[in-house]
Design an enzyme around this catalytic site. Sequence first.
Site, mmCIF file in Angstrom:
data_model
loop_
_atom_site.group_PDB
_atom_site.id
_atom_site.type_symbol
_atom_site.label_atom_id
_atom_site.label_comp_id
_atom_site.label_asym_id
_atom_site.label_seq_id
_atom_site.Cartn_x
_atom_site.Cartn_y
_atom_site.Cartn_z
ATOM 1 N N TYR A 18 0.766 -1.281 -0.076
ATOM 2 C CA TYR A 18 -0.043 0.158 -0.334
ATOM 3 C C TYR A 18 0.852 1.183 0.047
ATOM 4 C CZ TYR A 18 -4.557 -2.115 0.767
ATOM 5 O OH TYR A 18 -5.687 -2.850 0.689
ATOM 6 N N LYS B 296 3.273 -15.325 2.393
ATOM 7 C CA LYS B 296 3.589 -16.139 1.162
ATOM 8 C C LYS B 296 4.983 -16.444 0.776
ATOM 9 C CE LYS B 296 1.849 -17.896 -2.952
ATOM 10 N NZ LYS B 296 1.032 -19.051 -2.949
ATOM 11 N N ASP C 143 -2.983 -18.233 0.179
ATOM 12 C CA ASP C 143 -3.971 -18.860 -0.471
ATOM 13 C C ASP C 143 -4.535 -20.027 0.241
ATOM 14 O OD1 ASP C 143 -1.762 -20.175 -0.273
ATOM 15 O OD2 ASP C 143 -1.468 -20.974 -2.587
ATOM 16 N N ASP D 77 -6.530 -6.962 4.083
ATOM 17 C CA ASP D 77 -7.576 -6.322 3.580
ATOM 18 C C ASP D 77 -8.407 -7.332 2.816
ATOM 19 O OD1 ASP D 77 -9.198 -3.993 1.977
ATOM 20 O OD2 ASP D 77 -8.065 -4.586 0.390
ATOM 21 N N ASP E 262 -12.169 -9.197 4.575
ATOM 22 C CA ASP E 262 -13.682 -9.099 3.653
ATOM 23 C C ASP E 262 -14.208 -10.713 3.379
ATOM 24 O OD1 ASP E 262 -13.501 -6.409 2.897
ATOM 25 O OD2 ASP E 262 -14.217 -6.743 0.832
HETATM 26 C C1 IPM Z 1 -10.489 -1.297 3.719
HETATM 27 C C2 IPM Z 1 -10.661 -0.490 2.291
HETATM 28 C C3 IPM Z 1 -9.431 0.386 2.119
HETATM 29 C C4 IPM Z 1 -8.066 -0.353 2.310
HETATM 30 C C5 IPM Z 1 -9.594 0.966 0.705
HETATM 31 C C6 IPM Z 1 -10.960 1.852 0.589
HETATM 32 C C7 IPM Z 1 -8.212 1.879 0.840
HETATM 33 O O1 IPM Z 1 -10.923 -1.390 1.456
HETATM 34 O O2 IPM Z 1 -10.300 -0.586 4.656
HETATM 35 O O3 IPM Z 1 -10.560 -2.507 3.986
HETATM 36 O O4 IPM Z 1 -7.945 -1.263 1.150
HETATM 37 O O5 IPM Z 1 -7.488 -0.563 3.173
HETATM 38 MG MG MG Z 2 -11.001 -3.635 2.169
#
Ligand code: IPM
Ligand code: MG
Length: 358
Positions: free
Chosen positions: A142, A192, A225, A249, A253
């Site tokens: 990042y 990884k 993975d 990240d 999710d």
């Molecule tokens: C998160 C989001 C952010 C990230 C984006 C919006 C930059 O996806 O906080 O998970 O990747 O950190």
């Molecule tokens: Mg995110």
Amino acid sequence: MKKHIAVLAGDGIGPEITNGGIAVLEAVAKKFGHAFTFEPLLIGGCAIDATGGPLPRETVDRCLAADSVLLGAVGGPKWDRLSGEIRPEKGLLGIRKAMGLYSNVRPAKLWKALADASPLKTPLVENGIEIIVVRELTGGIYFGKRGSFEDGACGETAWDTEQYSVTEIERITKIACELARKRSKRIVSVDKANVLESSRLWRRTVHSYAEKHYPDVAVSDMLVDNCAMQIVKNPAQFDILLTSNMFGDILSDEAAQVTGSIGMLASSSLGDGTRGLYEPIHGSAPDIAGQNLANPIATILSCAMMLRDSFGLIEECGAVETAVARVLEEGYRTADIFSAGMKKVGCRKMAELIAERI
Ligand code: IPM
Ligand code: MG
């Protein structure tokens, strides 16, 4: 207790969900005799529209002067075609960096009342799931060097770099180990290392640091993975996942969806002090923005984390979590977690119901 909270509502559903969070914090203040003040500030797309950039200097200064920061979400199709430097997301990354928030904690938990919201089959979820993703937040790909160039043979070519130092890895390992001591004393570190040099350093450093300073904490490794697969195959095996910025990240999710809805998942971002930034892990959901459809619970639970981790208000944090559990048990659902027989409510109503139960 008096606390000043900077509010970065951002874009899309950001204003609706942060309003929900504020309503609940106000209920907490009233019930427990605190005084919370809120200061709205610009970030993301709305900041680009108003000032030409996603993170005005004033926002950074005022966040650094506040006791803590509540953030909604940034981004949307309106700003998708802008260059990397002035994208809304750059504002979010910028404030994380400016506040030194290297530690991002994302608890993905299956709420009892929402067991059937998980897309997984019952035997996989019946014993509950609680995965806490401890994500490094100010390093890695990042923030590494990036660029693009014209390659004569192949055309436009772009590159990003994943880079980690021992110092960065050690300080996030410490956070995960401290948390592990309060829980199962088990950490799964994700990398990884079969391919990436930065992952090999990650793995070596996590082990040497944990063994030296936290010999009571058991650290095992998992390739990213495989980890992505294990989260859907047997999520109950996990307690704490320690990850780099990008792997965290992605996996957070996934863990969120496995526990029902990304609309439920809160996060805290902290550095060395107690001033933190609290935000839902989901995005700005432009498709439902302004329609009173969003789920404010992830933001409300982020406020609960703020009460506990920035202000040391443990009982108040518990009151918010209990109020959320009660509203869910009473059958109230926003659209994202709705199922037949439940009572559908909008964003505002959901926040009101939770605030009433504080
Ligand atoms: C998160 C989001 C952010 C990230 C984006 C919006 C930059 O996806 O906080 O998970 O990747 O950190
Ligand atoms: Mg995110």
